[in-house]
Design a protein around this motif. Structure first.
Motif, mmCIF file in Angstrom:
data_model
loop_
_atom_site.group_PDB
_atom_site.id
_atom_site.type_symbol
_atom_site.label_atom_id
_atom_site.label_comp_id
_atom_site.label_asym_id
_atom_site.label_seq_id
_atom_site.Cartn_x
_atom_site.Cartn_y
_atom_site.Cartn_z
ATOM 1 N N LEU A 47 0.798 -1.219 0.000
ATOM 2 C CA LEU A 47 0.000 0.000 0.000
ATOM 3 C C LEU A 47 0.834 1.274 0.000
ATOM 4 C CD1 LEU A 47 -2.738 -1.015 2.603
ATOM 5 C CD2 LEU A 47 -3.122 -0.586 0.166
ATOM 6 N N SER A 48 2.145 1.145 -0.006
ATOM 7 C CA SER A 48 3.012 2.311 0.199
ATOM 8 C C SER A 48 2.907 3.367 -0.905
ATOM 9 C CB SER A 48 4.471 1.871 0.352
ATOM 10 O OG SER A 48 4.910 1.191 -0.814
ATOM 11 N N ALA A 49 2.473 2.987 -2.092
ATOM 12 C CA ALA A 49 2.309 3.967 -3.173
ATOM 13 C C ALA A 49 1.025 4.775 -3.006
ATOM 14 C CB ALA A 49 2.298 3.270 -4.527
ATOM 15 N N PHE A 50 0.134 4.292 -2.141
ATOM 16 C CA PHE A 50 -1.182 4.916 -1.996
ATOM 17 C C PHE A 50 -1.427 5.510 -0.609
ATOM 18 C CE2 PHE A 50 -1.364 1.223 -4.811
ATOM 19 C CZ PHE A 50 -1.773 1.806 -5.999
ATOM 20 N N VAL A 51 -0.853 4.895 0.411
ATOM 21 C CA VAL A 51 -1.113 5.313 1.790
ATOM 22 C C VAL A 51 0.164 5.867 2.409
ATOM 23 C CG1 VAL A 51 -1.791 4.536 4.097
ATOM 24 C CG2 VAL A 51 -2.957 3.620 2.077
ATOM 25 N N GLU A 52 0.060 7.081 2.966
ATOM 26 C CA GLU A 52 1.202 7.689 3.647
ATOM 27 C C GLU A 52 1.338 7.148 5.059
ATOM 28 O OE1 GLU A 52 3.548 10.678 5.872
ATOM 29 O OE2 GLU A 52 1.490 10.073 6.234
ATOM 30 N N SER A 53 0.204 7.019 5.756
ATOM 31 C CA SER A 53 0.249 6.521 7.135
ATOM 32 C C SER A 53 -1.159 6.268 7.650
ATOM 33 C CB SER A 53 0.946 7.532 8.053
ATOM 34 O OG SER A 53 0.204 8.741 8.111
ATOM 35 N N PHE A 54 -1.207 5.520 8.743
ATOM 36 C CA PHE A 54 -2.407 5.424 9.564
ATOM 37 C C PHE A 54 -2.103 6.202 10.841
ATOM 38 C CE2 PHE A 54 -1.886 1.451 7.229
ATOM 39 C CZ PHE A 54 -3.123 1.294 6.602
ATOM 40 N N TRP A 55 -3.090 6.914 11.354
ATOM 41 C CA TRP A 55 -2.826 7.620 12.605
ATOM 42 C C TRP A 55 -4.024 7.574 13.544
ATOM 43 C CZ3 TRP A 55 -6.090 11.828 13.261
ATOM 44 C CH2 TRP A 55 -6.562 12.472 12.108
ATOM 45 N N MET A 56 -3.703 7.643 14.815
ATOM 46 C CA MET A 56 -4.701 7.662 15.876
ATOM 47 C C MET A 56 -4.510 8.920 16.700
ATOM 48 S SD MET A 56 -4.829 5.379 19.342
ATOM 49 C CE MET A 56 -3.566 6.471 20.014
ATOM 50 N N LEU A 57 -5.598 9.601 17.014
ATOM 51 C CA LEU A 57 -5.544 10.790 17.858
ATOM 52 C C LEU A 57 -6.674 10.700 18.876
ATOM 53 C CD1 LEU A 57 -4.053 13.561 18.137
ATOM 54 C CD2 LEU A 57 -5.875 14.534 16.749
ATOM 55 N N LYS A 58 -6.331 10.877 20.159
ATOM 56 C CA LYS A 58 -7.338 10.836 21.218
ATOM 57 C C LYS A 58 -7.217 12.066 22.103
ATOM 58 C CE LYS A 58 -7.609 5.769 21.747
ATOM 59 N NZ LYS A 58 -7.469 4.644 22.712
ATOM 60 N N ASN A 59 -8.359 12.639 22.426
ATOM 61 C CA ASN A 59 -8.424 13.660 23.470
ATOM 62 C C ASN A 59 -9.058 12.980 24.683
ATOM 63 O OD1 ASN A 59 -8.795 15.813 25.175
ATOM 64 N ND2 ASN A 59 -10.072 17.011 23.780
ATOM 65 N N VAL A 60 -8.247 12.648 25.653
ATOM 66 C CA VAL A 60 -8.737 11.877 26.804
ATOM 67 C C VAL A 60 -9.261 12.777 27.918
ATOM 68 C CG1 VAL A 60 -7.190 9.954 26.287
ATOM 69 C CG2 VAL A 60 -6.429 11.759 27.846
ATOM 70 N N SER A 61 -9.228 14.079 27.711
ATOM 71 C CA SER A 61 -9.674 15.025 28.735
ATOM 72 C C SER A 61 -11.164 15.339 28.588
ATOM 73 C CB SER A 61 -8.864 16.320 28.662
ATOM 74 O OG SER A 61 -9.311 17.118 27.585
ATOM 75 N N ASP A 62 -11.673 16.124 29.524
ATOM 76 C CA ASP A 62 -13.068 16.567 29.489
ATOM 77 C C ASP A 62 -13.209 17.958 28.893
ATOM 78 O OD1 ASP A 62 -14.166 14.239 30.693
ATOM 79 O OD2 ASP A 62 -13.456 14.929 32.652
ATOM 80 N N LYS A 63 -12.151 18.447 28.251
ATOM 81 C CA LYS A 63 -12.178 19.764 27.627
ATOM 82 C C LYS A 63 -11.792 19.651 26.148
ATOM 83 C CE LYS A 63 -9.171 21.661 30.318
ATOM 84 N NZ LYS A 63 -8.277 22.696 30.928
ATOM 85 N N ALA A 64 -12.361 20.520 25.349
ATOM 86 C CA ALA A 64 -11.978 20.576 23.934
ATOM 87 C C ALA A 64 -10.546 21.096 23.819
ATOM 88 C CB ALA A 64 -12.928 21.471 23.160
ATOM 89 N N HIS A 65 -9.822 20.607 22.825
ATOM 90 C CA HIS A 65 -8.446 21.048 22.586
ATOM 91 C C HIS A 65 -8.420 21.836 21.280
ATOM 92 C CE1 HIS A 65 -4.055 20.778 23.055
ATOM 93 N NE2 HIS A 65 -4.028 20.691 21.724
ATOM 94 N N GLU A 66 -8.093 23.120 21.366
ATOM 95 C CA GLU A 66 -8.066 23.982 20.185
ATOM 96 C C GLU A 66 -6.813 23.704 19.356
ATOM 97 O OE1 GLU A 66 -10.698 25.878 19.472
ATOM 98 O OE2 GLU A 66 -11.551 25.056 21.326
ATOM 99 N N ILE A 67 -7.001 23.574 18.054
ATOM 100 C CA ILE A 67 -5.882 23.259 17.169
ATOM 101 C C ILE A 67 -5.931 24.111 15.905
ATOM 102 C CG2 ILE A 67 -5.711 20.866 17.981
ATOM 103 C CD1 ILE A 67 -7.095 20.032 15.333
ATOM 104 N N VAL A 68 -4.798 24.124 15.200
ATOM 105 C CA VAL A 68 -4.719 24.692 13.853
ATOM 106 C C VAL A 68 -4.298 23.559 12.921
ATOM 107 C CG1 VAL A 68 -3.627 26.378 12.337
ATOM 108 C CG2 VAL A 68 -4.070 26.963 14.733
#
Length: 252
Positions: free
Chosen positions: A17-38
């Motif tokens: 899959l390397s010609a088609f997929v750059e990566s798989f990624w997981m992101l979790k916000n485990v807190s009770d507050k929103a995390h502001e991002i850019v």
């Protein structure tokens, strides 16, 4: 990443899959507050599977970004995603990403047979979607396109359009028509995004001057501000880990 409430993990695809997929990624916000991002342009498009708290999961196709975008990660959110290289648009998903430039589109809840339960185990998720994608790859890939993308990625977008055209025996006019129709931007614009992305690693290391193919310091600052909204010094500070792409780069 510095923020303990934000967890991040990345897995690279197998060679099939390397010609088609750059990566798989997981992101979790485990807190009770929103995390502001850019969200910063990175030259990829993503399919993101996510849920917050007890809500049902959503599946979103996120197109290429050409400008920074303010966003937030809701509390108790889990995201599993596949980040794609551009060749996947035509030969794996058969879509035109031009329609989702700087935007997202909701996909069916049963897309790729992924359920909310599949978002409990990241490694198992990667194996399941990898097996699915391998069955979706189209045969008879245009050799010019394959070579073109190999050169673009290997050079971090540094090669001029004319040189790329000559190396793949495909006219600049035809290449740009292909890019506009499929992705919504020109080849040069895409290469500029890749050059910006490559510069992020140097900025994270405190190198606030051109390391990639920029004309001079002023050009470098102008391009960094164009794609991030701030000058290199501000990007380097990355207060509150708001520049999520920079935060997740490895420390070298």
């Amino acid at each position: 990443m510095k923020s303990p409430e934000i967890q991040y993990k990345i897995i690279r695809p197998d060679s099939e899959l390397s010609a088609f997929v750059e990566s798989f990624w997981m992101l979790k916000n485990v807190s009770d507050k929103a995390h502001e991002i850019v969200v910063l342009p990175d030259g990829r498009f993503d399919i993101i599977f996510s849920y917050s708290g007890n809500e049902e999961h959503d599946i979103v196709l996120r197109g290429l970004d050409t400008m920074p975008a303010q966003n937030s990660i809701p509390p108790r959110t889990v995201m599993f995603a596949v980040s794609f290289k551009l060749l996947a648009i035509e030969y794996l998903l058969d879509i035109k990403a031009a329609s989702v430039l700087n935007e997202g589109a909701l996909l069916p809840a049963d897309f790729w047979d992924i359920s909310k339960n599949d978002l409990d185990d990241f490694e198992a998720f990667c194996k399941k979607v990898s097996a699915k994608m391998i069955t979706q790859i189209k045969p008879d890939i245009d050799g010019r396109k394959q070579k073109l993308f190999e050169l673009i990625y290997a050079s971090n977008g540094a090669l001029p359009v004319k040189e790329l055209s000559e190396k793949v025996y495909w006219s600049s006019r035809q290449i740009n028509r292909y890019f506009k129709e499929q992705f919504g931007i020109s080849l040069k614009a895409y290469c500029n995004i890749l050059r910006f992305k490559a510069s992020l690693q140097h900025i994270k290391e405190g190198k606030l001057y051109p390391e990639e193919d920029f004309a001079d310091q002023n050009h470098f600052i102008k391009e960094i501000k164009k794609f991030s909204g701030v000058v290199p010094k501000e990007l380097f500070k990355n207060q509150n880990d708001r520049f999520i792409l920079l935060s997740t780069l490895p420390v070298k």
